[in-house]
Motif scaffolding. Structure first.
Motif, PDB file in Angstrom:
ATOM      1  N   GLU B 464      16.237  19.854 -35.132  1.00 66.33           N
ATOM      2  CA  GLU B 464      16.366  18.961 -33.993  1.00 66.33           C
ATOM      3  C   GLU B 464      17.760  18.368 -33.865  1.00 66.33           C
ATOM      4  OE1 GLU B 464      13.162  16.310 -34.626  1.00 66.33           O
ATOM      5  OE2 GLU B 464      11.696  17.774 -33.926  1.00 66.33           O
ATOM      6  N   ASP B 465      18.310  17.938 -34.978  1.00 68.01           N
ATOM      7  CA  ASP B 465      19.563  17.204 -34.890  1.00 68.01           C
ATOM      8  C   ASP B 465      20.674  17.766 -35.772  1.00 68.01           C
ATOM      9  OD1 ASP B 465      18.798  15.380 -32.974  1.00 68.01           O
ATOM     10  OD2 ASP B 465      17.856  14.069 -34.419  1.00 68.01           O
ATOM     11  N   ILE B 467      22.770  18.941 -39.224  1.00 68.59           N
ATOM     12  CA  ILE B 467      23.065  18.387 -40.539  1.00 68.59           C
ATOM     13  C   ILE B 467      24.528  17.962 -40.600  1.00 68.59           C
ATOM     14  CG2 ILE B 467      23.596  20.671 -41.485  1.00 68.59           C
ATOM     15  CD1 ILE B 467      22.280  19.765 -44.102  1.00 68.59           C
ATOM     16  N   VAL B 488      31.345  18.277 -43.181  1.00 67.78           N
ATOM     17  CA  VAL B 488      30.882  19.565 -42.700  1.00 67.78           C
ATOM     18  C   VAL B 488      29.658  19.330 -41.835  1.00 67.78           C
ATOM     19  CG1 VAL B 488      29.911  21.774 -43.403  1.00 67.78           C
ATOM     20  CG2 VAL B 488      31.738  20.723 -44.756  1.00 67.78           C
ATOM     21  N   THR B 489      29.618  19.965 -40.657  1.00 66.43           N
ATOM     22  CA  THR B 489      28.434  19.796 -39.807  1.00 66.43           C
ATOM     23  C   THR B 489      27.912  21.165 -39.425  1.00 66.43           C
ATOM     24  OG1 THR B 489      29.458  19.909 -37.627  1.00 66.43           O
ATOM     25  CG2 THR B 489      29.542  17.788 -38.749  1.00 66.43           C
ATOM     26  N   ARG B 490      26.653  21.190 -39.080  1.00 64.13           N
ATOM     27  CA  ARG B 490      26.034  22.423 -38.609  1.00 64.13           C
ATOM     28  C   ARG B 490      24.860  22.048 -37.717  1.00 64.13           C
ATOM     29  NH1 ARG B 490      28.871  27.203 -40.261  1.00 64.13           N
ATOM     30  NH2 ARG B 490      27.977  28.625 -38.771  1.00 64.13           N
ATOM     31  N   GLY B 491      24.720  22.707 -36.597  1.00 62.94           N
ATOM     32  CA  GLY B 491      23.620  22.391 -35.687  1.00 62.94           C
ATOM     33  C   GLY B 491      23.768  21.008 -35.101  1.00 62.94           C
ATOM     34  N   PHE B 492      24.985  20.510 -35.110  1.00 65.10           N
ATOM     35  CA  PHE B 492      25.241  19.150 -34.649  1.00 65.10           C
ATOM     36  C   PHE B 492      26.487  19.186 -33.799  1.00 65.10           C
ATOM     37  CE2 PHE B 492      27.663  15.191 -35.408  1.00 65.10           C
ATOM     38  CZ  PHE B 492      26.763  14.269 -34.921  1.00 65.10           C
ATOM     39  N   ALA B 493      26.354  18.771 -32.547  1.00 64.73           N
ATOM     40  CA  ALA B 493      27.502  18.792 -31.654  1.00 64.73           C
ATOM     41  C   ALA B 493      28.331  17.542 -31.918  1.00 64.73           C
ATOM     42  CB  ALA B 493      27.031  18.836 -30.204  1.00 64.73           C
ATOM     43  N   THR B 541      26.631   8.965 -31.033  1.00 65.02           N
ATOM     44  CA  THR B 541      26.078  10.204 -30.476  1.00 65.02           C
ATOM     45  C   THR B 541      24.622  10.059 -30.104  1.00 65.02           C
ATOM     46  OG1 THR B 541      25.246  11.104 -32.565  1.00 65.02           O
ATOM     47  CG2 THR B 541      27.557  11.509 -32.042  1.00 65.02           C
ATOM     48  N   ALA B 542      23.988   8.968 -30.523  1.00 63.42           N
ATOM     49  CA  ALA B 542      22.558   8.769 -30.263  1.00 63.42           C
ATOM     50  C   ALA B 542      21.711   9.883 -30.873  1.00 63.42           C
ATOM     51  CB  ALA B 542      22.278   8.619 -28.783  1.00 63.42           C
ATOM     52  N   ARG B 543      22.246  10.600 -31.826  1.00 63.68           N
ATOM     53  CA  ARG B 543      21.443  11.616 -32.512  1.00 63.68           C
ATOM     54  C   ARG B 543      21.280  11.218 -33.978  1.00 63.68           C
ATOM     55  NH1 ARG B 543      20.001  14.843 -28.729  1.00 63.68           N
ATOM     56  NH2 ARG B 543      18.388  15.410 -30.182  1.00 63.68           N
TER      57      ARG B 543
END
Lengths: 554, 554
Positions: B464-465, B467, B488-493, B541-543
């Motif tokens: 959903e959000d 990592i 590091v991010t992934r699946g996160f804009a 980001t509200a995520r």
């Protein structure tokens, strides 16, 4: 002066369900019919809504004169905040449609800068070279219009969403005469709603649910809960009338239900007798047999009022043994599990639940025209060209076949999809080009955050097999590896204990057999680690997690 | 000697759809009826199958004597590999059911160690204190049985899955006489299939699709593709008979279709005339009007033969303009989008597609008894106790209501769910206890890998959000932070460019205001970083991505 032309450019809704949006261009004027959204498929993880790609409009920004709305459903107006924030043009719609639009724009902080213009059925208005004549039609929502658009090459009619309801609850009839008059005068093209083309016969009137509703009111001895789509104004009106007749007070529970009923009452679509409405907090003050609760949440949405009431987690809406709950809506595909889970909870509370189980007179009817209604409109309009809109490919195709068999009524059937440019001139019509179209995914966290495809792909990957991160610290001066690699996993069942140790050895092994040059090029060394680790993991677990080597310079 | 008792312990399938499994215990003997699986809901990300928790059986391991199967559908046999690998007991089933079981156990490498025992309708066998009498019933599959079980406190009957098909294609009739005889002699309890309790009337015979099939064969001028569940033996038999009558060769495409037809032919359920079958590779050698292709993949499964043929990606099954494709199956809820996507592709190939659109005579019928059939069996059996099985809670409840209204035929209705222990003795029946039950999630990567709830929760979160991993290198000797933290991010804009820099500053800030003691306690410092970063990310980001600080000792 060059000869007149008309280009029709569907930007969404043709070949897909939802996000209806279509541009009409003649000379330097572009108008846009509807600006809808699509609710995302489950596989678009974490995406809240999907709207059409409007590159075509942005590239022709100076020519776009207005957006004209046919009605207030989300698949026709839901993309407005996104589109208006990119290209702020006047928006035309009926009174009721604009009331929904105002709410929506307000929520996104866009209302003050918007230019909303009210239209009325039968009252023509002009935008550039176009003269638009809104025609009253019937649908599951109220104040809906088809659009007859006078263009330099002839009149085209866009039906919007409709059914031919002979007995709408608001007595505002489908304007068959307007369609007939245009048909007599000659229509260049008819763009018609394909949603229910697979259904034979006629769609029942909104009044058809009256019989079942009346029976339920007559038989219910305790509290009566009725849930429907908050935009089902006809349904809310029937329920309120019956509650009054049967001596029950009405409480509106759930924000969307209360908002929608308020708008409909303000605009005169629902008459609410004085003293009929009670506040949800007053429900407990009335005997159960004197209360009807209109409650939102037919689709089992987890945070909706009805879902919460079903698990006894709503402050005001308490459902007790012997109460009756009516789900007056269809099951939207994809929501079955959530809806049946909610129904199971209602059964556990020993409520009588009345839902579409195919075994009783209807508690819900569709808002879209079936085959005989589609043929009726075609026979009235007798268009030179017929173009199916609003449907997945199979629906467009079947609609094309249906119209194609009506030789006396239709000149030629043209099947186009979103992105096709269909050009009309004095000689006829043909596809002349393609424009970019597609789905833009919006994360509603912030109000118009586009989620890139890459992010969605990562999320899908993460959701299926999890993630594995080998982390290596490298001294940026010496190039030496400064620690045993750390392996971090998430959403990935690493299996027996030795697994991670073994994985660390694999990474160390890769580092050992790599030259200093390779180690200095982080791109190369990361890819080597990824490959080696992937081979190891697939072999030992048969899963394919996202593997993302991280190099930390120290 | 203590007075005789019988305990009935449903371990799955009562209050949920699928994974049917029920234990019967009397004294020191336990037998288990069916061992099914459930296909996971989409929200159980990356889980391939779900099986019942068999803690009860494992805790009473020494008493478990056997598993008795009613028929070969996955929701009745699919849990066998998992259960047998935990507790290897003899498995009883009819010839056809065991043929499916053998395939399945072979695939999991368990066949050699299994003890499979064939049973026949009407031939009683004894397991401990129980004598089991299999009764021939009809269903969408062949060789299905109900079980009449003689216990120390009386006879109980478990219907398995059934409908009362008066004209099964294999002419093996539903054994009404056996039910009648038991009814006359006296039955303690009837456990009956609730799947279709919401449907009025009678379920049509498997032969009811013959008319539509025959019409399609008569009208099709090119290739004819028919897809159905591979276990729909009646359907395959009809298609093969009609192909022969209409002079078409038959090719079986898709592994499950070919396997299932082969088993059915081997056991005499389908007679295939010599020379009728052709290899899929031979399809192109015959004129289109001389070929019928039976192809698997009715549910739009991405890798199935039909899905691949629909996008022209199957080696042998080429679908061309004017070919006909019949989807002879129901749409399993949750699969709508995949199925309609496949149908759209078939339409794009200009195939005639015949599917359940509610507008024609049936190309599919259900395999489960509707209300009138359920009542018929109850009237024949006249049980002292009636217990609905196989259904979600609302179905069990409605089945209980249906039986509860049949005063002359039923003594008492008892509603139980998975985990309830229902005890029978000379005085009657009552719920006496609960045993642990639940869903065990299996990743089919390795053959019986249990996925822990935590892993599934992580996957959902990730999906959903995304990592976010702040990674910090700390010198284990000095406790000093050795680098600027990496994020590091992934699946996160991550939003605008400065975002990650800003996040790094947040982490640095947290490190600066932390004491050396805190920094030495990695648990504390990780949690502080997580909290601070979470506040920053939610605000900006509200995520709510999964935030997982990683500390690398160097």
């Amino acid at each position: 002066m060059p000869p007149a032309k008309l280009q029709v450019v569907p930007l969404g809704g043709l070949g897909e369900f939802g996000m209806n949006c279509m541009a009409l261009r003649s000379g330097d004027d572009i108008i846009v019919i509807d600006a809808g959204l699509m609710f995302p498929e489950a596989e678009l993880l974490g995406v809240d809504i999907v709207v059409p790609d409007i590159t075509y409009l942005l590239e022709n920004r100076a020519q776009v004169r207005a957006i004209v709305l046919t009605h207030g459903h989300e698949d026709h107006i839901g993309g407005l905040p996104w589109i208006l924030s990119e290209i702020n043009v006047p928006v035309y719609g009926t009174e009721f449609t604009l009331a929904y639009v105002e709410d929506k724009l307000e929520e996104h902080g866009l209302l003050d800068d918007s230019d909303l213009r009210e239209i009325r059925p039968g009252e023509r208005f002009t935008i550039g070279v176009f003269t638009v004549d809104p025609i009253q039609v019937t649908h599951s929502l109220v104040d809906c219009v088809a659009l007859a658009i006078h263009t330099p090459v002839g009149v085209v009619i866009h039906t919007g969403d409709f059914k031919v309801d002979p007995t709408p609850t608001d007595n505002r009839l489908f304007d068959l005469h307007a369609f007939a008059n245009y048909g007599k005068a000659g229509v260049l093209a008819l763009f018609q709603d394909s949603t229910n083309v697979e259904r034979k016969g006629y769609t029942p009137s909104e009044r058809a649910v009256w019989r079942k509703f009346d029976e339920v009111f007559a038989r219910t001895r305790q509290r009566l809960f009725i849930s429907c789509f908050s935009s089902s104004i006809h349904r809310i009106k029937l329920a309120i009338e019956l509650a009054y007749d049967h001596g029950r007070k009405v409480a509106l529970v759930g924000r969307s239900m209360a908002d929608s009923a308020e708008i409909a009452a303000d605009l005169g679509y629902i008459e609410i007798p004085d003293g009929l409405l009670i506040h949800p907090g007053e429900i407990r003050n009335f005997p159960p047999e004197k209360v009807c609760v209109m409650i939102s949440g037919t689709q089992g949405e987890p945070m909706s009022a009805l879902s919460r009431a079903a698990v006894d987690n709503h402050k005001h809406a308490k459902i007790e043994a012997g109460d009756t709950v009516v789900l007056s809506s269809r099951i939207i595909p994809g929501n079955e599990k959530a809806i049946y889970r909610m129904i199971d909870h209602l059964f556990r509370r020993e409520a009588h639940v009345i839902y579409e189980d195919g075994s009783s007179s209807p508690v819900h009817v569709s808002g879209h025209a079936s085959q005989e209604e589609l043929k009726l409109i075609i026979n009235l309009v007798k268009p030179r060209f017929f173009i199916p809109v609003h449907g997945e490919y199979r629906q467009l195709k079947r609609h094309a076949e249906l119209a194609g068999a009506m030789h006396g009524a239709v000149g030629q059937v043209v099947l186009i999809e979103s992105g096709d440019v269909l050009e009309f001139d004095e000689l006829g019509a043909r596809k002349v080009a393609r424009v970019p179209v597609g789905r833009v995914c919006i994360d509603s966290g912030s109000r118009t955050d586009v989620v890139e495809d890459l992010v969605i792909r990562d999320r899908r990957h993460l959701s299926e097999d999890g993630i594995v991160l080998p982390i290596i610290a490298i001294n940026k001066l010496t190039g030496r590896v400064e620690s045993v690699p750390e392996i971090v996993t998430r959403g990935f069942a690493a299996g027996e204990n030795g697994f991670l140790d073994h994985a660390r050895q694999i990474v160390l092994g890769t580092l050992e057999v790599s030259s200093d040059e390779e180690k200095a090029d982080y791109g190369v060394i990361k890819e080597k680690i990824r490959q080696d680790l992937k081979r190891f993991i697939v072999k030992n677990t048969a899963r394919r997690p996202l593997i993302m080597p991280v190099i930390l310079e120290i």
